[in-house]
Design an enzyme around this catalytic site. Structure first.
Site, PDB file in Angstrom:
ATOM      1  N   PHE A   1       6.707  -7.189  -4.364  1.00 38.99           N
ATOM      2  CA  PHE A   1       5.328  -6.803  -4.163  1.00 38.99           C
ATOM      3  C   PHE A   1       4.746  -5.391  -5.010  1.00 38.99           C
ATOM      4  O   PHE A   1       5.462  -4.306  -4.553  1.00 38.99           O
ATOM      5  CB  PHE A   1       5.116  -6.370  -2.768  1.00 38.99           C
TER       6      PHE A   1
ATOM      7  N   TRP B   1       7.672   2.505  -6.722  1.00 41.12           N
ATOM      8  CA  TRP B   1       7.982   2.191  -5.368  1.00 41.12           C
ATOM      9  C   TRP B   1       8.179   0.595  -5.323  1.00 41.12           C
ATOM     10  O   TRP B   1       7.797  -0.033  -4.264  1.00 41.12           O
ATOM     11  CB  TRP B   1       7.573   2.911  -4.317  1.00 41.12           C
TER      12      TRP B   1
ATOM     13  N   THR C   1       9.840  -2.275  -4.325  1.00 35.82           N
ATOM     14  CA  THR C   1      11.153  -2.638  -3.338  1.00 35.82           C
ATOM     15  C   THR C   1      11.659  -4.043  -4.104  1.00 35.82           C
ATOM     16  O   THR C   1      10.825  -4.792  -4.025  1.00 35.82           O
ATOM     17  CB  THR C   1      10.938  -2.508  -2.019  1.00 35.82           C
TER      18      THR C   1
ATOM     19  N   ARG D   1       3.203  -6.181   8.282  1.00 40.45           N
ATOM     20  CA  ARG D   1       3.337  -4.948   9.223  1.00 40.45           C
ATOM     21  C   ARG D   1       4.373  -5.005  10.394  1.00 40.45           C
ATOM     22  O   ARG D   1       5.104  -4.358  10.798  1.00 40.45           O
ATOM     23  CB  ARG D   1       2.038  -4.155   9.620  1.00 40.45           C
TER      24      ARG D   1
ATOM     25  N   ARG E   1      33.647   9.047  24.427  1.00 37.74           N
ATOM     26  CA  ARG E   1      33.834  10.572  24.290  1.00 37.74           C
ATOM     27  C   ARG E   1      34.034  11.358  25.481  1.00 37.74           C
ATOM     28  O   ARG E   1      33.271  11.290  26.386  1.00 37.74           O
ATOM     29  CB  ARG E   1      32.412  11.096  23.363  1.00 37.74           C
TER      30      ARG E   1
ATOM     31  N   GLN F   1      24.184  13.970  33.548  1.00 36.16           N
ATOM     32  CA  GLN F   1      22.704  13.335  33.569  1.00 36.16           C
ATOM     33  C   GLN F   1      21.822  13.664  32.471  1.00 36.16           C
ATOM     34  O   GLN F   1      20.977  13.053  31.995  1.00 36.16           O
ATOM     35  CB  GLN F   1      21.967  14.212  34.732  1.00 36.16           C
TER      36      GLN F   1
ATOM     37  N   ILE G   1      23.722  12.441  20.425  1.00 33.69           N
ATOM     38  CA  ILE G   1      24.783  12.269  21.214  1.00 33.69           C
ATOM     39  C   ILE G   1      26.103  12.101  20.805  1.00 33.69           C
ATOM     40  O   ILE G   1      26.802  12.597  21.259  1.00 33.69           O
ATOM     41  CB  ILE G   1      24.179  10.604  22.029  1.00 33.69           C
TER      42      ILE G   1
ATOM     43  N   GLY H   1      26.872  14.111  18.363  1.00 39.35           N
ATOM     44  CA  GLY H   1      27.259  15.570  18.488  1.00 39.35           C
ATOM     45  C   GLY H   1      27.635  15.711  16.991  1.00 39.35           C
ATOM     46  O   GLY H   1      27.106  15.020  15.867  1.00 39.35           O
TER      47      GLY H   1
ATOM     48  N   GLU I   1       4.721   0.400   3.598  1.00 33.77           N
ATOM     49  CA  GLU I   1       3.782  -0.520   3.881  1.00 33.77           C
ATOM     50  C   GLU I   1       2.585   0.245   4.949  1.00 33.77           C
ATOM     51  O   GLU I   1       2.182  -0.399   5.788  1.00 33.77           O
ATOM     52  CB  GLU I   1       4.246  -1.482   4.688  1.00 33.77           C
TER      53      GLU I   1
HETATM   54  N1  COS Z   1      -8.076  -8.012   5.472  1.00 31.70           N
HETATM   55  C1  COS Z   1      -8.801  -8.358   4.628  1.00 31.70           C
HETATM   56  N2  COS Z   1      -9.816  -7.691   4.343  1.00 31.70           N
HETATM   57  C2  COS Z   1      -9.792  -6.241   4.509  1.00 31.70           C
HETATM   58  C3  COS Z   1      -8.914  -5.674   5.438  1.00 31.70           C
HETATM   59  C4  COS Z   1      -8.156  -6.694   6.105  1.00 31.70           C
HETATM   60  N3  COS Z   1      -7.192  -6.304   7.007  1.00 31.70           N
HETATM   61  N4  COS Z   1      -9.161  -4.338   5.432  1.00 31.70           N
HETATM   62  C5  COS Z   1     -10.102  -4.333   4.710  1.00 31.70           C
HETATM   63  N5  COS Z   1     -10.510  -5.285   4.060  1.00 31.70           N
HETATM   64  C6  COS Z   1     -11.525  -5.430   3.023  1.00 31.70           C
HETATM   65  C7  COS Z   1     -12.850  -4.852   3.577  1.00 31.70           C
HETATM   66  O1  COS Z   1     -13.823  -5.879   4.284  1.00 31.70           O
HETATM   67  C8  COS Z   1     -13.577  -4.432   2.287  1.00 31.70           C
HETATM   68  O2  COS Z   1     -14.205  -5.444   1.674  1.00 31.70           O
HETATM   69  P1  COS Z   1     -15.418  -5.484   0.775  1.00 31.70           P
HETATM   70  O3  COS Z   1     -15.366  -4.719  -0.334  1.00 31.70           O
HETATM   71  O4  COS Z   1     -15.826  -6.991   0.502  1.00 31.70           O
HETATM   72  O5  COS Z   1     -16.448  -4.827   2.040  1.00 31.70           O
HETATM   73  C9  COS Z   1     -12.305  -3.811   1.471  1.00 31.70           C
HETATM   74  O6  COS Z   1     -11.255  -4.529   1.821  1.00 31.70           O
HETATM   75  C10 COS Z   1     -12.380  -2.481   1.327  1.00 31.70           C
HETATM   76  O7  COS Z   1     -12.058  -2.052   2.756  1.00 31.70           O
HETATM   77  P2  COS Z   1     -11.964  -0.466   3.279  1.00 31.70           P
HETATM   78  O8  COS Z   1     -13.226   0.130   2.686  1.00 31.70           O
HETATM   79  O9  COS Z   1     -11.833  -0.558   4.714  1.00 31.70           O
HETATM   80  O10 COS Z   1     -10.926  -0.150   2.505  1.00 31.70           O
HETATM   81  P3  COS Z   1     -10.099   1.475   2.246  1.00 31.70           P
HETATM   82  O11 COS Z   1     -10.425   1.992   0.668  1.00 31.70           O
HETATM   83  O12 COS Z   1     -10.953   2.463   3.125  1.00 31.70           O
HETATM   84  O13 COS Z   1      -8.893   1.349   2.732  1.00 31.70           O
HETATM   85  C11 COS Z   1      -6.881   1.214   4.055  1.00 31.70           C
HETATM   86  C12 COS Z   1      -8.294   1.087   3.918  1.00 31.70           C
HETATM   87  C13 COS Z   1      -6.646   3.000   3.728  1.00 31.70           C
HETATM   88  C14 COS Z   1      -6.623   0.990   5.454  1.00 31.70           C
HETATM   89  C15 COS Z   1      -6.163   0.606   2.788  1.00 31.70           C
HETATM   90  O14 COS Z   1      -6.294   1.282   1.535  1.00 31.70           O
HETATM   91  C16 COS Z   1      -4.608   0.692   3.280  1.00 31.70           C
HETATM   92  O15 COS Z   1      -4.103  -0.174   3.952  1.00 31.70           O
HETATM   93  N6  COS Z   1      -3.713   1.494   2.492  1.00 31.70           N
HETATM   94  C17 COS Z   1      -2.380   1.581   2.537  1.00 31.70           C
HETATM   95  C18 COS Z   1      -1.959   0.772   1.669  1.00 31.70           C
HETATM   96  C19 COS Z   1      -0.468   0.499   1.925  1.00 31.70           C
HETATM   97  O16 COS Z   1      -0.125  -0.068   2.855  1.00 31.70           O
HETATM   98  N7  COS Z   1       0.490   0.723   0.849  1.00 31.70           N
HETATM   99  C20 COS Z   1       1.863   0.272   0.858  1.00 31.70           C
HETATM  100  C21 COS Z   1       1.939  -0.883   0.033  1.00 31.70           C
HETATM  101  S1  COS Z   1       3.561  -1.742   0.372  1.00 31.70           S
HETATM  102  S2  COS Z   1       4.921  -0.473   0.063  1.00 31.70           S
END
Ligand code: COS
Length: 417
Positions: free
Chosen positions: A121, A154, A156, A242, A267, A278, A337, A339, A363
């Protein structure tokens, strides 16, 4: 677990079997070598575990997110690195399940289910981690093809994987339709593996930079066939994935607790096993209670996703943050634990602590999980306001010479009494 059904227990048992027979005996070897454990992947494939989450119509085991979590928990109990090496195949293939066309599902999912193809991914970049939308890797249309240029960070499973779900900017001017996902095969000209990371934990699975230089892909490789839905696919994927990271944390915590139980019985200090003291008993009791609380949340969040219940995304974020924070706490206490021995590499427990740390980061950091939970709570507040607002007193600014304020104050009085 009394509420697990026969199917859940079947997957759990299969995973436990491979974990004890194959994963645990090899965990230290691959941690030291920092090499992909092909023999373990083979054992997982032979047990049919690489397709647990893939529907039967696409050649998979037809299990749900709960089944997947049960498998990840058992594997991670024996080795956190193998836990992620396994569950990253779910992370990589969820976008196909969430947003892929029927042809893409039929083409790729059966190969992933048997382990013939491994998948990765590619979302994060050097300058786009928590702020996933700010990614820069670009894809430009070129007739019936797309040309990808940029880098990912990153990744994986990178190098080991045959297929990569790559998120790219296809419309830089659009706010909500900026990103699309592409399925890119290993060996495509211009696609290469860059830096291979040297990691604190999860050392048996490669984490790499992936490089895309004029990588030409066909429209058939655009996920779902329509550009602009990549961010939705990524977010939908992370909701599903998640609980898997949460299950990794849960397995690590459970595994560390078990080692701490056995070692504290063996141990001897002051003429008694240390588990008779305890202070150690209190640590063990707290660790076990936290592990059990994490388990209930992980299983409940996975079940919410399987049943498509409202609020399942929030629950997934809660499970991820709680179970992985628990993993860090419990593995650290387990080292305590043990040590002085616990700090040494020839004892198995320090690896649990190293493997646990990344689960709080990848994630979606646990700060991002809290943000997701809090945003959901804010959205839920409207309905609650209607129910509860009248019970919360409202203060008014007293203006002694202002008849309107005095009247408002008087009007508010019955509500207070
Ligand atoms: N499912 C489907 N759509 C989603 C959603 C979900 N759970 N969460 C948000 N969306 C959609 C929103 O509806 C919005 O759509 P529209 O633009 O059509 O209105 C769009 O995505 C943007 O949503 P939002 O404004 O909430 O996004 P942000 O940029 O504020 O980001 C976070 C939100 C921070 C939660 C997001 O960027 C995130 O999860 N970041 C972490 C990324 C991550 O996990 N990286 C690790 C990768 S794997 S190692």
């Amino acid at each position: 677990m009394p509420f697990l059904n026969d199917q859940n227990r079947m997957w759990q048992e299969k995973a436990r079997n491979v974990a004890e027979k194959v994963v645990r005996p090899l965990a230290r070897k691959y941690d030291e070598l920092q090499e992909y454990p092909w023999e373990i992947k083979q054992a997982l494939a032979e047990a049919g575990l690489l397709g647990v989450w893939i529907p039967k119509e696409y050649g998979g085991g037809g299990g749900g997110v709960l089944d997947l979590c049960l498998v990840i928990e058992q594997i991670s109990r024996a080795c956190g690195g193998v836990g992620v090496m396994y569950c990253v195949n779910a992370l990589g293939s969820f976008p196909i399940l969430v947003g892929g066309s029927e042809e893409q599902k039929k083409h790729w999912l059966p190969k992933i289910a048997t382990g013939e193809k491994l998948i990765a991914f590619c979302l994060s970049e050097k300058f786009a981690g928590s702020d996933a939308q700010s990614l820069r890797l670009g894809a430009k249309a070129d007739g019936a093809s797309w040309v990808l240029n940029g880098e990912k960070k990153w990744t994986t499973n990178g190098g080991a994987a045959d297929l990569y779900t790559v998120f790219a900017v296809t419309d830089a001017n659009s706010k909500s339709r900026r990103i699309s996902a592409f399925l890119v095969e290993k060996g495509t000209p211009g696609f290469s593996i860059g830096k291979i990371e040297d990691k604190m934990g999860i050392r048996c699975v490669p984490v790499v930079e992936t490089v895309f230089q004029d990588v030409k892909v066909e429209t058939a490789q655009l996920l779902g066939g329509q550009p602009g839905f990549g961010f939705h696919h990524a977010m939908g994927t992370l909701d599903l994935a998640r609980p898997g990271v949460a299950a990794q944390g849960l397995g690590l915590a459970q595994g560390a607790l078990e080692y701490a139980m056995v070692y504290s019985a063996r141990r001897q200090q002051f003429g008694s096993p240390v588990n008779s003291f305890q202070m150690i008993q209190q640590m063990l009791a707290d660790m076990a209670s936290q592990v059990e609380a994490a388990r209930q949340l992980v299983y409940a969040s996975a079940t919410s996703l399987d049943r498509k219940l409202p609020g399942a995304g929030k629950m997934a974020a809660m499970a991820k943050l709680y179970a992985t924070d628990t993993a860090m706490k419990v593995t650290t206490d387990a080292v305590q634990i043990f040590g002085g021995y616990g700090y040494m590499k020839d004892y198995p427990i320090e690896k649990y602590m190293r493997d646990a740390k990344i689960t709080q980061i990848y994630e979606g950091t646990n700060q991002v999980q809290r943000l997701v939970v809090a945003r959901n709570l804010v959205k839920e507040t409207n309905a609650l306001t209607q129910l509860l607002d009248a019970y919360i007193p409202r203060e008014v600014q007293v203006g002694y010479n202002d008849p309107a304020t005095l009247a408002a104050q008087k009007a508010a009085e019955p509500a207070r009494s």
